[in-house]
Design a protein around this motif. Sequence first.
Motif, short mmCIF file in Angstrom:
data_model
loop_
_atom_site.label_atom_id
_atom_site.label_comp_id
_atom_site.label_asym_id
_atom_site.label_seq_id
_atom_site.Cartn_x
_atom_site.Cartn_y
_atom_site.Cartn_z
N ALA A 139 0.82 -1.21 0.00
CA ALA A 139 0.00 0.00 0.00
C ALA A 139 0.85 1.26 0.00
O ALA A 139 0.49 2.27 -0.58
CB ALA A 139 -0.94 0.00 1.21
N GLY A 140 2.01 1.21 0.66
CA GLY A 140 2.86 2.38 0.73
C GLY A 140 3.91 2.41 -0.36
O GLY A 140 4.63 3.40 -0.51
N MET A 141 4.02 1.33 -1.15
CA MET A 141 5.04 1.24 -2.18
C MET A 141 4.54 1.74 -3.54
O MET A 141 5.31 2.25 -4.34
CB MET A 141 5.51 -0.21 -2.34
CG MET A 141 6.09 -0.83 -1.09
SD MET A 141 6.58 -2.56 -1.41
CE MET A 141 6.92 -3.12 0.26
N MET A 142 3.24 1.56 -3.81
CA MET A 142 2.70 1.94 -5.09
C MET A 142 1.55 2.91 -4.88
O MET A 142 0.81 2.80 -3.92
CB MET A 142 2.22 0.70 -5.86
CG MET A 142 3.28 -0.37 -6.03
SD MET A 142 2.68 -1.78 -6.96
CE MET A 142 2.40 -1.02 -8.56
N SER A 143 1.40 3.86 -5.79
CA SER A 143 0.35 4.86 -5.64
C SER A 143 -1.02 4.19 -5.64
O SER A 143 -1.35 3.44 -6.54
CB SER A 143 0.41 5.86 -6.80
OG SER A 143 0.20 5.22 -8.03
N GLY A 144 -1.79 4.42 -4.60
CA GLY A 144 -3.11 3.82 -4.50
C GLY A 144 -3.09 2.41 -3.95
O GLY A 144 -4.13 1.85 -3.65
N GLY A 145 -1.90 1.81 -3.82
CA GLY A 145 -1.84 0.45 -3.33
C GLY A 145 -2.41 -0.51 -4.36
O GLY A 145 -2.58 -0.19 -5.53
N LEU A 146 -2.72 -1.73 -3.94
CA LEU A 146 -3.30 -2.73 -4.82
C LEU A 146 -4.43 -3.42 -4.09
O LEU A 146 -4.35 -3.66 -2.89
CB LEU A 146 -2.26 -3.79 -5.22
CG LEU A 146 -1.14 -3.36 -6.17
CD1 LEU A 146 -0.11 -4.48 -6.27
CD2 LEU A 146 -1.69 -3.03 -7.54
N PHE A 147 -5.50 -3.72 -4.82
CA PHE A 147 -6.58 -4.49 -4.23
C PHE A 147 -7.01 -5.54 -5.23
O PHE A 147 -6.84 -5.38 -6.43
CB PHE A 147 -7.76 -3.60 -3.83
CG PHE A 147 -8.45 -2.95 -4.99
CD1 PHE A 147 -9.53 -3.55 -5.61
CD2 PHE A 147 -8.02 -1.72 -5.47
CE1 PHE A 147 -10.16 -2.96 -6.69
CE2 PHE A 147 -8.65 -1.12 -6.56
CZ PHE A 147 -9.71 -1.74 -7.16
N ASN A 148 -7.54 -6.65 -4.72
CA ASN A 148 -8.05 -7.69 -5.60
C ASN A 148 -9.40 -8.15 -5.09
O ASN A 148 -9.76 -7.93 -3.93
CB ASN A 148 -7.07 -8.85 -5.71
CG ASN A 148 -6.88 -9.57 -4.39
OD1 ASN A 148 -7.69 -10.42 -4.01
ND2 ASN A 148 -5.81 -9.23 -3.68
N ILE A 149 -10.14 -8.77 -5.96
CA ILE A 149 -11.48 -9.26 -5.62
C ILE A 149 -11.48 -10.78 -5.71
O ILE A 149 -11.13 -11.35 -6.76
CB ILE A 149 -12.54 -8.66 -6.55
CG1 ILE A 149 -12.51 -7.14 -6.45
CG2 ILE A 149 -13.92 -9.20 -6.21
CD1 ILE A 149 -13.46 -6.44 -7.40
N LEU A 150 -11.82 -11.43 -4.62
CA LEU A 150 -11.93 -12.89 -4.59
C LEU A 150 -13.33 -13.27 -5.04
O LEU A 150 -14.33 -12.83 -4.47
CB LEU A 150 -11.68 -13.41 -3.17
CG LEU A 150 -11.92 -14.91 -2.96
CD1 LEU A 150 -10.94 -15.74 -3.77
CD2 LEU A 150 -11.82 -15.26 -1.48
N LEU A 151 -13.41 -14.07 -6.10
CA LEU A 151 -14.68 -14.56 -6.61
C LEU A 151 -14.70 -16.08 -6.47
O LEU A 151 -13.72 -16.75 -6.84
CB LEU A 151 -14.87 -14.16 -8.07
CG LEU A 151 -14.82 -12.65 -8.31
CD1 LEU A 151 -13.67 -12.33 -9.24
CD2 LEU A 151 -16.11 -12.12 -8.86
N GLU A 152 -15.78 -16.62 -5.95
CA GLU A 152 -15.84 -18.07 -5.73
C GLU A 152 -17.26 -18.58 -5.82
O GLU A 152 -18.22 -17.82 -5.74
CB GLU A 152 -15.21 -18.43 -4.38
CG GLU A 152 -15.78 -17.69 -3.20
CD GLU A 152 -14.97 -17.93 -1.94
OE1 GLU A 152 -14.11 -18.82 -1.96
OE2 GLU A 152 -15.22 -17.25 -0.93
N GLY A 153 -17.34 -19.89 -6.02
CA GLY A 153 -18.65 -20.52 -6.13
C GLY A 153 -18.93 -20.96 -7.55
O GLY A 153 -18.04 -21.46 -8.25
N ARG A 154 -20.17 -20.74 -7.99
CA ARG A 154 -20.58 -21.14 -9.33
C ARG A 154 -21.15 -19.94 -10.07
O ARG A 154 -21.88 -19.13 -9.50
CB ARG A 154 -21.62 -22.26 -9.28
CG ARG A 154 -21.12 -23.53 -8.58
CD ARG A 154 -22.20 -24.59 -8.57
NE ARG A 154 -22.50 -25.08 -9.91
CZ ARG A 154 -21.86 -26.08 -10.50
NH1 ARG A 154 -20.89 -26.71 -9.86
NH2 ARG A 154 -22.18 -26.48 -11.70
#
Length: 228
Positions: free
Chosen positions: A133-148
């Motif tokens: 978060a402090g290394m790159m502008s805006g940090g990084l986020f991801n979305i976990l998708l699971e199921g069917r």
Amino acid sequence: MSEQSVQEFVEQTKKREAAKDTFHLETDRILEVALSGDLWAKTGAMISYTGDVKFEREGLLEHGASRAFKKTFTNEGSELMKASGEGNLFLSDQGKKITILDLQNESIRVNGNDLLAFEPTVDWDIFMMRKVAGMMSGGLFNILLEGRGRIAITTYYEPLTLMVEPGKPVRTDPNATVAWSGDLEPEFRTDVNYKTFLGRGSGESIQMEFEGRGFVIVQPCFEGTMKE
């Protein structure tokens, strides 16, 4: 320069036969959704629709207080919109290539900027990569998708899938990383000797390292470097 009549152009580019599946690629860069109920999609991705369809932005507590807090905390730019009704919906994102994935009780993590749409049967949650978060502008986020259910992801040009095997870690540039197996937990490494203070400075000084067993999807262009 090639020339063609208006009729020839219409015949070449007109909509194909009605989609048989809920998600259907009208072209490599346009997703057609045979809507019958609800759909979650990236805000601003709608380019056209037919039928009776209504759109609304994701409510603050649409998916519970916890997710609302995460969206606020991470300052996520890729807000969701809900499309509801009956009709055909056409989605696109800056001309990026679209890939449809059909989850069969599986899980995948997608970079927040690269998720185009998903069916309401798919469960999801937002995760912030606090270590960078402090290394790159805006940090990084991801979305976990699971199921069917079906999901649609986007990439600049053709994606490449790299297999991760025990003892054979895969390292990627964060800005080129699109998605990865849901059970992989990337670590972050920094190259303090890399000359990042000259020029643009991309992610070569910060790498994502994937260990275990699974896959990583990358694209041949850094996120955020393509211009209109």
